[in-house]
Design a protein around this motif. Structure first.
Motif, PDB file in Angstrom:
ATOM      1  N   SER A 143       0.846  -1.194   0.000  1.00 22.06           N
ATOM      2  CA  SER A 143       0.000   0.000   0.000  1.00 22.06           C
ATOM      3  C   SER A 143       0.874   1.233   0.000  1.00 22.06           C
ATOM      4  O   SER A 143       1.992   1.213   0.495  1.00 22.06           O
ATOM      5  CB  SER A 143      -0.952  -0.002   1.199  1.00 22.06           C
ATOM      6  OG  SER A 143      -0.466   0.789   2.240  1.00 22.06           O
ATOM      7  N   ILE A 144       0.354   2.273  -0.612  1.00 24.61           N
ATOM      8  CA  ILE A 144       1.099   3.517  -0.616  1.00 24.61           C
ATOM      9  C   ILE A 144       0.276   4.549   0.135  1.00 24.61           C
ATOM     10  O   ILE A 144      -0.950   4.460   0.193  1.00 24.61           O
ATOM     11  CB  ILE A 144       1.393   4.010  -2.062  1.00 24.61           C
ATOM     12  CG1 ILE A 144       0.088   4.219  -2.838  1.00 24.61           C
ATOM     13  CG2 ILE A 144       2.290   3.035  -2.790  1.00 24.61           C
ATOM     14  CD1 ILE A 144       0.308   4.877  -4.201  1.00 24.61           C
TER      15      ILE A 144
ATOM     16  N   ILE B 251      -1.224   7.671  -0.156  1.00 24.52           N
ATOM     17  CA  ILE B 251      -1.536   8.638  -1.217  1.00 24.52           C
ATOM     18  C   ILE B 251      -1.489  10.064  -0.659  1.00 24.52           C
ATOM     19  O   ILE B 251      -0.948  10.979  -1.278  1.00 24.52           O
ATOM     20  CB  ILE B 251      -2.923   8.341  -1.832  1.00 24.52           C
ATOM     21  CG1 ILE B 251      -2.911   6.948  -2.463  1.00 24.52           C
ATOM     22  CG2 ILE B 251      -3.285   9.382  -2.882  1.00 24.52           C
ATOM     23  CD1 ILE B 251      -4.243   6.506  -3.052  1.00 24.52           C
TER      24      ILE B 251
ATOM     25  N   VAL C 163      -0.315   2.675  -7.401  1.00 26.19           N
ATOM     26  CA  VAL C 163      -0.854   1.614  -6.540  1.00 26.19           C
ATOM     27  C   VAL C 163      -0.455   0.254  -7.097  1.00 26.19           C
ATOM     28  O   VAL C 163       0.012  -0.627  -6.374  1.00 26.19           O
ATOM     29  CB  VAL C 163      -2.400   1.695  -6.455  1.00 26.19           C
ATOM     30  CG1 VAL C 163      -2.971   0.433  -5.829  1.00 26.19           C
ATOM     31  CG2 VAL C 163      -2.825   2.920  -5.663  1.00 26.19           C
TER      32      VAL C 163
ATOM     33  N   ASP D  36       3.150  -0.707  -6.857  1.00 21.14           N
ATOM     34  CA  ASP D  36       3.481  -1.096  -5.492  1.00 21.14           C
ATOM     35  C   ASP D  36       3.092  -2.540  -5.189  1.00 21.14           C
ATOM     36  O   ASP D  36       3.625  -3.162  -4.282  1.00 21.14           O
ATOM     37  CB  ASP D  36       2.780  -0.129  -4.536  1.00 21.14           C
ATOM     38  CG  ASP D  36       3.048  -0.479  -3.097  1.00 21.14           C
ATOM     39  OD1 ASP D  36       4.185  -0.252  -2.663  1.00 21.14           O
ATOM     40  OD2 ASP D  36       2.144  -1.014  -2.428  1.00 21.14           O
ATOM     41  N   LEU D  37       2.117  -3.042  -5.941  1.00 21.59           N
ATOM     42  CA  LEU D  37       1.652  -4.416  -5.706  1.00 21.59           C
ATOM     43  C   LEU D  37       2.676  -5.453  -6.154  1.00 21.59           C
ATOM     44  O   LEU D  37       2.608  -6.603  -5.790  1.00 21.59           O
ATOM     45  CB  LEU D  37       0.391  -4.674  -6.517  1.00 21.59           C
ATOM     46  CG  LEU D  37      -0.956  -4.426  -5.887  1.00 21.59           C
ATOM     47  CD1 LEU D  37      -2.030  -4.623  -6.921  1.00 21.59           C
ATOM     48  CD2 LEU D  37      -1.172  -5.365  -4.723  1.00 21.59           C
TER      49      LEU D  37
ATOM     50  N   ASN E 138      -5.627  -0.282  -2.414  1.00 17.47           N
ATOM     51  CA  ASN E 138      -4.591   0.369  -1.628  1.00 17.47           C
ATOM     52  C   ASN E 138      -4.936   0.450  -0.144  1.00 17.47           C
ATOM     53  O   ASN E 138      -4.058   0.591   0.690  1.00 17.47           O
ATOM     54  CB  ASN E 138      -4.361   1.772  -2.203  1.00 17.47           C
ATOM     55  CG  ASN E 138      -3.116   2.405  -1.668  1.00 17.47           C
ATOM     56  OD1 ASN E 138      -2.056   1.808  -1.687  1.00 17.47           O
ATOM     57  ND2 ASN E 138      -3.253   3.615  -1.151  1.00 17.47           N
ATOM     58  N   SER E 139      -6.226   0.366   0.187  1.00 16.73           N
ATOM     59  CA  SER E 139      -6.578   0.507   1.610  1.00 16.73           C
ATOM     60  C   SER E 139      -6.738  -0.847   2.297  1.00 16.73           C
ATOM     61  O   SER E 139      -7.154  -0.921   3.457  1.00 16.73           O
ATOM     62  CB  SER E 139      -7.849   1.343   1.774  1.00 16.73           C
ATOM     63  OG  SER E 139      -8.943   0.639   1.269  1.00 16.73           O
TER      64      SER E 139
END
Ligand code: ARG
Length: 569
Positions: free
Chosen positions: A2-3, A5, A98, A101-102, A494-495
């Motif tokens: 997760s980033i 944001i 996102v 990042d995965l 992302n959450s």
């Protein structure tokens, strides 16, 4: 995976606005309406410093941003609306970040959260010689999910089945077995047979008052290591555990220890003498108690007939567990009717001067009620969990036969989906809520159910099978390839980590359940409006990656709840 944001946004905005990141970050909020942008900065706080009113400041900020917008990849445009600076982000850019990042794969950034800490989860804990009821099912399902969540976060987790395998009821069972029982019937169907004996004991005890004293005597013998009493008790226990394990296997639940109440019987004398020397016990009507504050009744340690109690065994268990595992957190997943018991228990531990009692939590849950009529296959008002699991599997199989008769491994999938429906139904809502179990709800493939999530997962799986290239380099089409629906899905992906963290800190697996339902529903709206495999190679790759993200989060989430992420159904 997760980033942050908001953090990235504040990093991008701060230099353009001439304020520090640290100051900006906590101010950024989500506007109440979509038309007001994706993020907003309220400008009240700057009024004094800039000697202007907040609306003037918001317009000033907007002008500054628009001048530099071309260089800030994250931002599409900005508007001033009263005292707020509203920001419209470049959605394709964020989706890309996102997804980037995965990869590679599904790395778990949360492993370090637990940081060597130990959590004890006391869960399931059915009573020997009694059926495994649906109340114990709730404890099993919630407790097992909590174990998985904490393990995922990198804690050392010890799952303990605190079996109800000690207490005066065993005196009654031994008495009944000696009077009316026989080995063969016992072996055939141990739990139902023992339950029958127990019921008979109570119905006959009215007329034969000697039964009660005989039972007390047998329990006294058991507590004092009498051979015959011990042998019978051990047999009842072993046969019961064998039955319970069948259920645990079907549910996919494991324990580190089956240390039930009996395990602590040899420690009770010492426990009581410690309590006495701590000076907190009193005699009351022949019983030994610890008096607590005004709003709590005294904790009962020993009755006048000298028999020890559930409470005493729980005190001994807590002390033992702390010595043995040096836990940072101890959770007791037990229905809300025992709230008082745990308040008393933790209070007693506190009075013994054990500071760690503050790290012990009762995790209560509401009552579950089954549709009566549907379960009338066996007489009596006990709902047998095995019947429930059988029926769920049968129903799942008939739905599969309807929808996808050619599916391979149908029986196995039906097990996974049937059991999944029961587990999810239990974890769908806040655990404290009472629930009514309705078959048509639990197995509805289009409702808020486990099967719906499993089905969504399987659909994505077959979609990605058609699209082979998901593991290629993460490159994206430069056009605005992601619509609002796509952005929505990416932000939700992302959450995920945040929802796992909240589930752990609130001891509430339903946070993950709700999250997954939202993700599946957002994904389905995306999928209904977007073709993933198109003629444009780069566009297809970008979309396939987004969908891959949904799949990996769905899989991890389902597994944290204890469901199988079915590949084909
Ligand atoms: N066997 C108990 C019951 O069925 C639950 C035990 C819960 N755990 C504990 N440490 N008291 O009610």
């Amino acid at each position: 995976m997760s980033i942050d944001i908001t953090k990235r946004l504040s990093k991008a905005l701060a230099p353009a606005l001439g304020i520090s990141e640290e100051k900006l970050y906590p101010l950024i909020e989500t506007p109440p309406e979509a038309g007001f942008g994706d993020f907003a900065v309220p400008c009240f706080l700057f009024a004094r410093e800039y000697k202007k009113n907040p609306a003037q400041i918001a317009s000033g900020f907007r002008d500054l941003l628009l001048k530099k917008a071309d260089n800030i990849l994250m931002i599409r445009t900005a508007e001033a609306r009263g005292p707020y600076l509203n920001i419209f982000v470049n959605k394709a850019f964020i989706v890309r970040e996102v997804i980037r990042d995965l990869f590679p794969g599904t790395k778990n950034n949360l492993r370090k959260t637990g940081n060597g800490k130990t959590v004890i989860v006391d869960f399931s804990s059915p009573n020997i010689a009694k059926p495994f009821g649906i109340g114990h099912l709730r404890s099993t399902v919630i407790g097992s999910s909590l174990c998985k969540i904490f393990t995922f976060l990198g804690y050392r987790v010890i799952g303990i089945n605190h079996l109800g395998d000690w207490g005066t009821q065993f005196g009654k069972l031994i008495t009944a077995f000696k009077k009316w029982g026989n080995e063969q019937d016992l072996k055939n169907d141990p739990i139902k047979y023992l339950l029958g004996l127990y019921v008979r004991f109570h119905s006959e005890a009215g007329e034969l008052p000697d039964l009660e004293s005989e039972a007390r005597n047998w329990f006294y013998r058991l507590e004092n290591n009498d051979d015959e009493a011990y042998r019978l008790w051990e047999k009842f226990r072993a046969l019961s555990i064998k039955e319970f394990k069948k259920i645990y296997t079907r549910l996919g639940v494991e324990f580190d220890n089956y240390t039930g109440e009996s395990f602590y019987s040899s420690m009770l004398e010492k426990t009581i003498s410690n309590l006495i020397s701590a000076g907190i016990t009193e005699e009351s009507e022949g019983a030994l108690v610890v008096k607590l504050d005004e709003d709590l009744p005294p904790a009962l340690l020993k009755k006048s007939d000298e028999a020890t109690l559930y409470m005493t065994r729980d005190i001994a268990a807590a002390v033992y567990r702390h010595e043995k595992f040096d836990f940072d957190l101890a959770l007791y997943v037990v229905g809300s009717p025992q709230t008082l018991h745990f308040r008393q228990l933790f209070k007693v531990l506190g009075k013994m001067g054990l500071g760690w009692s503050e790290n012990c939590y009762h995790i209560p849950f509401g009552h579950i009620r089954f549709e009566e009529s549907a379960m009338s296959t066996r007489k009596g008002n006990v709902v047998f969990l095995e019947d429930v699991l059988d029926k769920a599997t049968t129903l799942a199989l008939s739905i599969i036969n309807d929808k996808n008769p050619g599916l391979e491994n149908k029986e196995k999938v039906a097990q996974e989906v049937g059991i999944g429906s029961i587990i999810f139904n239990d974890l769908k809502n806040n655990r404290i809520k009472d629930i009514t179990f309705e078959w048509k709800d639990a197995l509805n493939f289009n409702g808020e159910t486990g099967p719906y999530l499993q089905y969504t997962h399987a659909r994505i799986n077959s979609l990605l099978k058609k699209y082979k290239n998901t593991h290629g380099p993460v490159e994206f089409s430069d056009d605005l390839t992601f619509s609002d629906e796509g952005y929505q899905v990416a932000v939700l992906i992302n959450s995920f980590e945040d929802s796992v963290l909240r589930a752990s800190s609130e001891f509430e697996p339903s946070i993950i359940s709700r999250y997954l339902l939202e993700l599946a529903s957002d994904f389905n709206s995306y999928y209904n409006t977007h073709r993933v495999i198109t003629d444009d190679k780069l566009l297809s790759l970008s979309r396939a990656l987004l969908v891959y993200g949904v799949k990996s989060v769905l899989k991890t989430g389902l597994e944290l709840l204890g469901l199988t992420a079915v590949e084909k159904m």
